[in-house]
Design an enzyme around this catalytic site. Structure first.
Site, PDB file in Angstrom:
ATOM      1  N   CYS A 188      -2.100 -12.219   0.525  1.00 29.54           N
ATOM      2  CA  CYS A 188      -0.977 -11.280   0.501  1.00 29.54           C
ATOM      3  C   CYS A 188      -0.489 -11.222   1.925  1.00 29.54           C
ATOM      4  O   CYS A 188      -0.138 -12.273   2.471  1.00 29.54           O
ATOM      5  CB  CYS A 188      -1.413  -9.935  -0.040  1.00 29.54           C
ATOM      6  N   ILE A 197       0.812  -1.224   0.000  1.00 29.57           N
ATOM      7  CA  ILE A 197       0.000   0.000   0.000  1.00 29.57           C
ATOM      8  C   ILE A 197       0.846   1.277   0.000  1.00 29.57           C
ATOM      9  O   ILE A 197       0.442   2.291  -0.571  1.00 29.57           O
ATOM     10  CB  ILE A 197      -0.985   0.059   1.196  1.00 29.57           C
ATOM     11  N   GLY A 214      -4.421  -9.923   3.516  1.00 23.82           N
ATOM     12  CA  GLY A 214      -5.460 -10.474   2.652  1.00 23.82           C
ATOM     13  C   GLY A 214      -6.641  -9.550   2.473  1.00 23.82           C
ATOM     14  O   GLY A 214      -7.750 -10.012   2.234  1.00 23.82           O
TER      15      GLY A 214
END
Lengths: 549, 563
Positions: B293, B231, B296
């Site tokens: 990931c 992110i 998630g």
């Protein structure tokens, strides 16, 4: 010379053709004087008919006795032919090389092509200068058609008839011609109905290092100004390039000699810079195995989009001077046969709704490119794959078409023709069965007797059955001046040309067909409703009582 | 000219240095609007600035617009709006429950995983102790759960978070869980485990006691890294992108190189690549896939939803797309509140993960112009409301939080609002028949097919839009066809029946052919537009000068205002 001498092996069986996004075809390869033909001898498989003049470059490869020829075309397509037998392959390759680089224009296919259709309206007579001038005559009496260049003696690259200010006589024109590059004295390019302002184009003034003047030249261009009005001179070269031109006898209009004119320099590139740009762009587009980042930097490094932006911006500037500032404009670069024409023709697309129609656009190409002496033969001799040192080749016309496409994309309802038509012009400028783009100027075309010996592209394209494919279903006449955005975000890569062979077009083609269908359906409904109303109205008035509703 | 800007849309306010005409105030919005005010008096500017700053930072959810927004609907209409999307019906549509997959109430109190929904679907073979055991071995308790079932091949797409494997830890229940997923698919001997992170990131997580599945410990898994960045990288990338395209007098070189160095399109391509991998594994190989990931809820949501969109034409319809977002984003706990900065929170949690998803969908719609029932206006409108906080759908970080706040009782659902003006968002070229013939999309992943989405990132910059909108035009033509069909039908009926009714049925205005109806929508196009807006060159000098605007600031063609 006989073509047969160049064709050592006219026929090879068992040749396999590979094309991107299409199934491979096996068949017989035939060479004729002008075509490379692959026939599968099966009814439903498409055959390949390729003009030798469309071939830009070929590569040979051998694996054992299997030879492979990679054919790179001027329309940017790449195809691969697997040819069994080394000798056959070498023969085919050398024949293609010889046939695709014929020196003599009169051996080109247009001189041999016989149309399979009846020529109803001869394209060679459709856009004569005297016809085009008739319309201007109805609007103004300040201009006249001069035949000073009747024998091409004053300017070898101008047509026989040119429009000039009425106040200037032919003797003056002859004098001005000696002061302008290539004898290209200022002529009328466009008359803006709305305010009577004009756009002219010319070659650079030959001021040289000592600042030579020409009173007749000053008189000529001042004659185009209304009393108390001023004009703009748009020099398509950067100021330093224009300065350097003085050393070679060229130059630009000095303020002192042309006080009523304001000069603006824009930097539009020419010649090998454009050719290299095209080569790099096509290389980037064809690169299959690259990461996201390399694609963007390669696209950037090609500079193609920068050229597009520069041309559109300059054309908008010219249009702005004419329409918004109410001033007349003179455009020139060095010779006045390349960047000048890009600007004057694109400016007309922006200003004049007529140029956005099918006919009007053809007329524009005819006036501002063919008759104005853009050397098509030289510029389009090679395309993006040729590795011979380019000297005169340059994608000047392709860049113009790209710019038109950009405006078309931003105003999708304002053009009567569609993207396919622009792609068609690109293809035919580089290789064609028609004579339209042969030769470098009007004088050469006359000498080659093109109107007598070849068919015009316009004769073919204006037949209703062909034209339909090139009409924009969204077209609604828009009488406004259209101002495109020139922000880099608004100028896209022209996928229809540059990614045409690197993508499957099925989805996009089907979407286009659906769009046509939506519009056609609407038209059908409208006529149906109108017909119903008429019927009912007739019934009501009693006239049609005997008819069935 | 008046301007309305929702406070929730404002992402930053900046006071620029004083100029002769006043004090400039730069407001940047999350819907990519940039507004430049010039306030003549510095004191006014400061007041405006500080009050904006106060308003921009709500600290609790009930300060958000959704709680005061009232579209004049009664309770029943509100409730119907919320009932539009029913996820258990969606699983039924996929063919779940079935002999291998069933509904579980293991999370009914949100005790096993508080960021998951209540209703979850798992393999029949996975007992509650296995689920609970597995959840303890997964970051934030996000155990493997079904998100998409490809009925044709009985292949499942499951999602979870990373395992707490560290360097050597194992968990038998988790291994059983994966085995149960594998066994539930009779068509494939193996399952894929897609770790959507770059390998380096996953390795680094091992040091923190997290990490990824060891292929030796799990039978029949095929482990695969995909390499989508986290992110923080995505946030920085968008910021860079907006800086680049926001520059004035941008050159082609700066644009293309800036676009490249922002990495935005590279990230978009990475997500699409991952979704294609997922879709191919399921549809071509018939294998089940487990996607995760770190937690998630970001990359996993992107890949699962985009993968499903490639596989299943239903998700490419208006309603289906809403269902997809409800399922993979809202119910599975994408942290909208944090990622979209709904409350005054940690700026490091903000990231354009959902925007990227919409961007990916747009890229696909460019390649497949007939595959989607909706147009880009729909995507842009959803994006608008993800940030507007006007509707309850995207508030909070999880279903649990939403229930606590009683959003269904106190706010309205976006979906019924969008469906009520559905005709504005339809793609006129959409072909349902085509979707039936080729249900699975196989997009090209060549770099040249990933493009900058001008209409999203410059949605308020009208100088950059195409001057005539093809979409708008086609919608109008289609609408006119509908009206004509009706008229033709009526005329035929009249002709057959009674002539005297004619004039009453056909309004006189329609007598000369229907004109295209005027539409109201977010799209602004300018026929012709103006030369001055585009600044092709500065025409200065005695006769080229243009009048200076009077106390008006025109920045990037966006806003014009006098204070």
């Amino acid at each position: 010379m006989e073509f047969a001498e160049l064709i050592k092996t006219p026929r090879v069986d068992g040749v396999v053709l590979h094309r991107p996004f299409m199934p491979t075809v096996e068949g017989t390869l035939c060479l004729t004087g002008h075509h490379l033909i692959l026939s599968s001898r099966q009814d439903n498989t498409e055959e390949l008919w390729l003009l030798h003049s469309n071939i830009d470059y070929i590569e040979k490869r051998f694996v054992g006795s299997l030879g492979t020829i990679i054919v790179k075309c001027k329309d940017l397509r790449i195809i691969q032919l697997d040819i069994p037998g080394m000798e056959e392959c070498l023969n085919i390759a050398s024949s293609i090389e010889a046939l695709s680089t014929l020196d003599s224009v009169s051996l080109m296919y247009p001189f041999f092509y016989r149309p399979m259709f009846e020529v109803v309206e001869d394209g060679w007579n459709m856009f004569l200068p005297e016809e085009a001038f008739k319309e201007i005559e109805t609007l103004t009496d300040e201009w006249r058609l001069s035949s000073v260049n009747k024998d091409f003696g004053v300017c070898p690259t101008y047509p026989q008839l040119v429009a000039v200010p009425k106040a200037v006589d032919d003797d003056t024109l002859r004098k001005v011609a000696t002061f302008r590059h290539g004898g290209r004295f200022p002529v009328l390019s466009y008359y803006h109905k709305k305010n009577g302002m004009v756009m002219m184009r010319a070659g650079q003034p030959l001021t040289g290092t000592n600042g030579r003047r020409c009173k007749e030249d000053e008189k000529l261009i001042n004659a185009t100004l209304r009393p108390g009005k001023r004009g703009y001179i748009i020099d398509t070269r950067a100021i330093n390039v224009a300065q350097q031109a003085k050393a070679r006898g060229g130059g630009f209009e000095q303020e002192a000699s042309y006080p009523q004119w304001r000069r603006i320099h824009k930097a539009i590139e020419r010649y090998n810079i454009l050719q290299e740009s095209l080569i790099k762009l096509v290389e980037a587009c064809n690169d299959q195995s690259q990461s996201m980042d390399r694609w963007l930097s390669k696209l950037e490094a090609s500079n193609w989009q920068t050229h597009v932006k520069e041309i559109v911006t300059t054309a908008c500037l010219a249009a702005q001077c004419i329409d918004r500032e109410g001033a007349s404009v003179l455009v020139h670069g060095t010779e006045g046969t390349d960047s000048t024409l890009q600007v004057t023709s694109l400016a007309q697309i922006i200003l004049d709704p007529c140029c956005r129609t099918m006919r009007g656009f053809q007329s524009l190409v005819e006036r501002e490119w063919l008759q104005a002496g853009h050397p098509f033969q030289q510029r389009c001799a090679q395309s993006a794959y040729s590795n011979s040192k380019a000297r005169l080749e340059a994608p000047v016309f392709l860049l113009f078409l790209d710019c038109v496409w950009q405006v078309l994309r931003q105003f999708p309802c304002s053009f009567q023709f569609n993207e396919h038509f622009l792609v068609l012009l690109f293809e035919h400028a580089y290789a064609s069965q028609f004579g339209t783009f042969l030769g470098n100027n009007a004088a050469e075309r006359l000498k080659l007797k093109l109107p007598q010996k070849t068919v015009s592209l316009w004769s073919w394209v204006n037949r209703p059955q062909e034209m339909e494919r090139f009409l924009n279903p969204l077209y609604e006449p828009n009488n406004l001046v259209i101002w495109p955005s020139v922000a880099p975000q608004s100028l896209l890569l022209w996928e229809g040309v540059f990614l045409r062979w690197n993508r499957s077009s099925k989805c996009l083609d089907e979407a286009y067909d659906e769009m046509v269908h939506i519009i056609e359906y609407n038209k059908e409904l409208q006529s149906k409703v109108n017909a119903l109303r008429r019927q009912l109205a007739q019934l009501e008035t009693g006239d049609g009582l005997l008819e069935t509703p | 000219i008046e301007h309305l800007i929702l406070h929730h849309h404002i992402s930053s306010v900046e006071k620029l240095s004083l100029t002769t005409s006043g004090c400039p105030l730069l407001i940047q919005c999350r819907n990519f609007r940039v507004v430049h005010f010039v306030v003549p008096r510095e004191r006014d500017c400061h007041d405006l600035y500080s009050s904006l700053l106060r308003l921009l930072r709500p600290v609790s959810f009930d300060e958000l617009y959704a709680f005061s927004y009232n579209p004049k609907q009664n309770d029943q209409q509100r409730e119907e709006g919320w009932q539009l999307i029913d996820l258990s019906a969606e699983f039924e549509r996929m063919g779940v429950p079935c002999d291998q997959w069933h509904w579980t109430d293991v999370n009914r109190e949100y005790k096993v995983c508080d960021s998951y929904p209540r209703d979850l679907y798992v393999p029949v073979a996975a007992s509650k102790p296995i689920i609970v055991g597995s959840s303890k071995f997964r970051s934030k308790g996000r155990f493997p759960a079904l998100t998409y079932f490809y009925q044709e091949k009985k292949a499942a797409v499951c999602r979870c978070s990373q395992p707490l494997s560290g360097f050597s830890a194992r968990c038998l229940e988790d291994e059983h869980m994966l085995q149960a997923i594998s066994k539930a698919n009779p068509n494939s001997r193996y399952i894929y485990v897609m770790d959507t992170r770059p390998k380096l990131n996953a390795l680094a997580n091992r040091a923190a006691g997290k990490g990824y599945e060891n292929e030796d410990n799990y039978s029949n898994i095929r482990f695969q890294f995909v390499g989508i960045e986290n992110i923080h990288v995505m946030r920085a990338s968008l910021q860079k992108l907006l800086e680049v395209v926001g520059a004035r007098a941008l050159s082609v070189t700066d644009y293309l190189l800036g676009l490249e160095s922002s990495g935005w399109l590279r990230h978009i391509k990475a997500i699409v690549d991952a979704a294609i991998f997922l879709s191919k594994a399921v549809t071509a190989e018939g294998a089940s896939v487990l996607v995760h990931c770190s937690d998630g809820w970001d990359r996993t949501a992107q890949v699962c939803s985009l993968g499903a969109l490639l596989m299943d034409p239903y998700y490419r319809t208006l309603k289906g797309f809403m269902v997809l977002i409800e399922k993979d984003w809202i119910s599975f706990g994408h942290k909208f509140a944090d990622r979209c900065d709904q409350l005054d929170g940690d700026p490091k949690e903000v990231s354009p993960i959902f925007t990227q998803f919409l961007d990916c969908v747009w890229q696909l719609s460019e390649q497949f112009p007939q595959a989607f029932q909706f147009s880009e206006w729909f995507l842009i409108q959803i994006h608008e409301h993800v940030h507007s906080c006007q509707f309850g759908n995207f508030l909070c970080n999880s279903q649990r939080q939403r229930e606590e706040l009683q959003l269904r009782e106190k706010t309205y659902s976006l979906w019924s609002f969008l469906l009520s003006e559905q005709h504005n968002y339809e793609n006129p070229l959409y072909s349902a028949a085509l979707a039936e013939r080729n249900p699975v999309l196989e997009p090209s992943t060549q770099p040249c097919h990933f493009k900058f989405w001008t209409n999203m990132y410059h949605q308020y910059d009208r100088t950059m839009h195409p001057r005539q909108s093809l979409l708008k035009h086609l919608l109008a033509v289609r609408e006119s066809s509908c009206a004509l069909e009706k008229t033709a039908h009526e005329l035929e009926a009249v002709g057959a029946r009674d002539l005297s009714v004619l004039l009453h049925v056909v309004p006189p205005t329609l007598m000369c052919g229907e004109g295209l109806p005027a539409r109201s929508d977010g799209e602004r196009t300018v026929e012709g537009s103006s030369a001055t807006e585009n600044s092709y060159a500065e025409l200065q000098g005695p006769f080229g000068a243009k009048a200076e605007p009077h106390l008006v600031s025109l920045e990037f063609g966006v806003a014009r205002m006098t204070c």
